[in-house]
Enzyme design. Structure first.
Site, PDB file in Angstrom:
ATOM      1  N   ARG A 178      38.491  47.820  47.192  1.00  0.00           N
ATOM      2  CA  ARG A 178      39.491  46.834  47.620  1.00  0.00           C
ATOM      3  C   ARG A 178      38.890  45.419  47.634  1.00  0.00           C
ATOM      4  NH1 ARG A 178      41.201  51.015  51.946  1.00  0.00           N
ATOM      5  NH2 ARG A 178      43.337  51.580  51.322  1.00  0.00           N
TER       6      ARG A 178
ATOM      7  N   ASP B 250      14.593  36.510  26.976  1.00  0.00           N
ATOM      8  CA  ASP B 250      14.613  37.291  28.212  1.00  0.00           C
ATOM      9  C   ASP B 250      15.886  38.127  28.309  1.00  0.00           C
ATOM     10  OD1 ASP B 250      16.765  35.841  29.855  1.00  0.00           O
ATOM     11  OD2 ASP B 250      15.464  34.179  29.267  1.00  0.00           O
TER      12      ASP B 250
ATOM     13  N   GLU C 109      43.705  45.987  53.727  1.00  0.00           N
ATOM     14  CA  GLU C 109      43.627  44.991  52.663  1.00  0.00           C
ATOM     15  C   GLU C 109      43.939  43.594  53.201  1.00  0.00           C
ATOM     16  OE1 GLU C 109      44.673  48.188  49.127  1.00  0.00           O
ATOM     17  OE2 GLU C 109      46.229  46.779  49.816  1.00  0.00           O
TER      18      GLU C 109
ATOM     19  N   GLY D  36      46.122  51.501  54.802  1.00  0.00           N
ATOM     20  CA  GLY D  36      45.450  50.800  53.706  1.00  0.00           C
ATOM     21  C   GLY D  36      45.975  49.396  53.498  1.00  0.00           C
TER      22      GLY D  36
ATOM     23  N   GLY E  53      50.592  47.104  49.283  1.00  0.00           N
ATOM     24  CA  GLY E  53      51.731  47.718  49.945  1.00  0.00           C
ATOM     25  C   GLY E  53      51.828  49.198  49.653  1.00  0.00           C
TER      26      GLY E  53
ATOM     27  N   HIS F  57      17.735  35.087  18.464  1.00  0.00           N
ATOM     28  CA  HIS F  57      16.324  34.842  18.166  1.00  0.00           C
ATOM     29  C   HIS F  57      15.420  35.987  18.590  1.00  0.00           C
ATOM     30  CE1 HIS F  57      16.716  30.183  17.717  1.00  0.00           C
ATOM     31  NE2 HIS F  57      17.379  30.875  16.808  1.00  0.00           N
TER      32      HIS F  57
END
Length: 689
Positions: free
Chosen positions: A415, A134, A452, A448, A319, A172
């Site tokens: 982020r 598979d 975060e 930002g 930072g 296989h």
């Protein structure tokens, strides 16, 4: 001659019980040590996966035995013979096209989500080997944003996709090319003629990496082949260490359609259990350490442990610096440490170097003004530990500036992915000037660094804001530690006076990283113990020299009384009552659970209540207890109003249960005190043999 009184016998039984518990805990600790070794191989970039059919089972695909079963039924053969030979006979009778059709019919199913593969895909594993036809492995990797090469013919070894993250070797063959699939005896015999490169490649993998085998049963012919490769490769040398998740032989697999274990099946179970034990010892001699599980959900718990412990060694640095206004950054530090750098810049470099020096990995979004100093510091540390190659493995940079012009959701997605793969998030400086009031809230929402922080909190990461660097980080510090300043070095993280000692501050930050890491390690270990080692392998059902007791009752009429009895027996030395581990809906599984638990006991407490005949399980539990030669304790909570004709149906020889065993009438049956003597009744039943 020494004669022990009853209390001494019970005391010795408790000692044996404690010793057995110590043994089980020792085995669990050994499994955890093996998992920790796998984590270390992963950190070193030396872990490969070898997947068998069991990995795909949770996606709805069959294992080897299940794939061959319809063929054995068609041929009228015993499925417990050589599976490759059955496939060969089927090919002989139905042609290769018939064999191909069996493969296509099975693997044309739409797979369900595979939790184990999702965990593996989230880790930096670049090599997968599999005997599966598979596409679960490559599909999951691609869905997780990875570039993958798939090799199912040896000529494809020459292919290489630039920038690939992983390669999948399908030893296989592939479901889409069943003519070339390895399944029959002839296919195996000709393997090294047409697929020798796979065998040679696997040998190199076994020499250079730690291989984790997952999804193999002890009777899988493929596993035998790979053990043989290891044995012949390291015949005169000590082999490297590899690991294998293997499902332990369980007698539940030997029950018939009615949930009974026949004498012949019992013999098969005991033989297979012995064979598995011998194989495990043999595999260890070839460097393959087996981690036994009772079901594949335990593998999920162990893979979660591996992933969580791996991420604890990764530190995300969040930072920002404003290159045009550098005087605000590090102005409280005690002296200029390097005339070529501002204090804040130098501090970031030294902190990054220390993080690498202490064996941690760094992840960074190349934040404005700090990214280049993070990279420089990481390389300063990496030079001492192995040069640029070491740094490339232990420093992850995903410049958020590359998505600067995209919407905030896209940036947050990047982020989130970066932070999710880390254990600790450190916050330094930022873009928002600090003020004691909340007048900067609108600026923080667009900052930002603050965003975060919000992501790190949602992802339950270790958050370390260095308030001493001021700006956004001080806002975050106040939110995190305003009511939790419980150690001196946490206080120092927010010191804003002149002459802050930078090296002391870095020492404090590293102390916090290490402290928080240890706490998380203990938490994930406890979670693993609960999820993976608290089932049958950590139970007392099979402990020797103790009385294991099953309680049979009608739920609607005696649920309270059953719980009171169990509570009393919990306090009885030398007696271990069977308890339900969780609610089971499937009736077949309930039957299996009843049969398995009664088989592990020697006494059945039968609660006689009004309406007990309405239960669909009590009759089965009585009959199964008789078949297993259990002793009975008959407890009447109905003041004699239970159905006596119902009880008289169940006989041992020519006598009914109430002719053999006394009936203990309990008047105060709604209080624990009413069952105070139940321990004595159990011991009396065992004594009257």
């Amino acid at each position: 001659m020494f004669i022990l009184d009853e209390s001494e016998i019970y005391y010795m039984s408790d000692i044996r019980k404690l010793l057995e518990q110590d043994r089980l805990e020792f085995e669990a600790d050994q499994k955890i040590k093996n998992l920790d070794n796998i984590v270390q191989a992963l950190r070193n970039g030396r872990l490969s996966i070898f997947a068998g059919a069991g990995l795909s089972a949770s996606s709805g695909y069959v294992n080897w035995k299940q794939l061959i079963k319809p063929m054995s039924d068609y041929l009228g053969l015993n499925i417990n013979t050589d599976l490759t030979m059955i496939a060969q006979y089927y090919e002989n009778e139905c042609t290769r096209e018939g064999l191909n059709r069996a493969i296509l019919n099975e693997f044309s199913k739409v797979p369900t989500k595979n939790d184990n593969m999702e965990i593996l895909a989230s880790l930096p594993i670049d090599t997968y080997w599999t005997t599966n036809y598979d596409s679960i492995i490559e599909d999951t990797l691609r869905r997780n944003g990875k570039t993958v090469d798939v090799i199912y013919e040896q000529i494809q070894y020459k292919n290489y996709t630039p920038g690939r993250d992983a390669v999948v070797y399908k030893m296989h063959g592939d479901k889409n090319f069943p003519d070339r699939a390895v399944i029959s005896k002839t296919d195996y015999e000709l393997y090294d003629v047409y697929r020798s490169v796979f065998s040679k490649g696997l040998v190199m993998e076994l020499i250079t990496k730690t291989v984790l085998f997952i999804g193999f049963g002890f009777a899988d012919p493929n596993l035998d082949r790979f053990i043989s490769i290891v044995r012949h490769t390291f015949e005169k040398y000590s082999p490297p260490t590899h690991y294998c998740f293997m499902r332990s032989v369980s007698y539940e697999d030997y029950l018939d359609e009615k949930g009974n274990l026949t004498r012949q099946k019992r013999i098969e179970f005991e033989q297979d259990k012995k064979l598995q034990d011998l194989k495990i010892r043999s595999m260890k001699g070839y460097g393959i350490h087996t981690i036994l599980v009772h079901d594949f959900t335990q593998i999920t718990a162990m893979l979660n442990y591996i992933r969580d412990k791996y991420t604890l060694n990764k530190v995300f640095i969040s930072g920002a610096l404003d290159p045009n206004d550098s005087h605000n950054y590090g102005c409280h530090f005690d002296k200029p440490y390097n005339i070529n750098f501002k204090n804040g810049e130098w501090f970031i470099m030294q902190l990054s170097k220390r993080i690498i020096d202490d064996g941690y990995d760094i992840v960074n979004g190349f934040g404005v003004g700090i990214g280049n100093y993070v990279v420089s510091g990481a390389y300063m540390g990496g030079v001492q530990r192995g040069g640029s190659d070491y740094v490339s493995k232990h420093l992850t940079i995903q410049p958020l500036i590359s998505v600067e012009q995209q919407d905030s959701d896209k940036k947050d997605e990047v982020r989130r992915k970066l932070i999710r793969d880390c254990g600790t998030v450190i916050f330094l400086f930022g873009k928002t000037l600090y003020e004691d009031n909340n007048s900067k809230k609108d600026e923080l929402d667009k900052d930002g660094t603050y965003r975060e922080y919000e992501i790190a909190v949602k992802e339950v990461k270790n958050v370390i804001p260095v308030g001493a660097t001021g700006l956004t980080s001080r806002y975050i510090y106040n939110e995190v530690y305003s009511e939790n300043q419980n150690t001196p070095f946490i206080d120092r993280l927010n010191a804003v006076d002149e002459n802050i000692n930078c090296m002391q501050l870095i020492d404090d930050i590293m102390a916090m990283i290490e402290s928080e890491k240890r706490k998380k390690e203990e938490n994930i270990k406890q979670t693993l113990m609960k999820d993976a080692f608290s089932n049958d392998d950590m139970s007392h059902d099979n402990l020797p020299d103790q009385i294991n007791v099953f309680v049979s009752f009608h739920f609607a009429g005696a649920n309270l009384q059953s719980r009171l009895i169990l509570s009393v027996l919990d306090d009885e030395p030398g007696i271990n009552p069977v308890k339900e581990s969780g609610k089971i809906e499937d009736k077949r599984k309930i039957k299996q659970w009843i049969d398995r638990k009664i088989k592990s006991t020697s006494v059945t407490i039968l609660i006689l209540s009004k309406g007990m005949t309405k239960s669909i399980w009590v009759g089965r539990e009585i009959q199964k207890s008789i078949e297993e030669n259990n002793k009975f304790v008959l407890v009447d909570i109905s003041s004699g109003q239970y159905d006596k004709d119902f009880l008289s149906q169940y006989k041992i020889g020519s006598k009914s249960l109430d002719e053999i065993y006394p009936i203990h009438s309990v008047e105060n049956c709604n209080e624990k005190e009413g069952f105070a003597d139940v321990g004595k009744w159990v011991r009396d039943a065992v004594a009257d043999i």
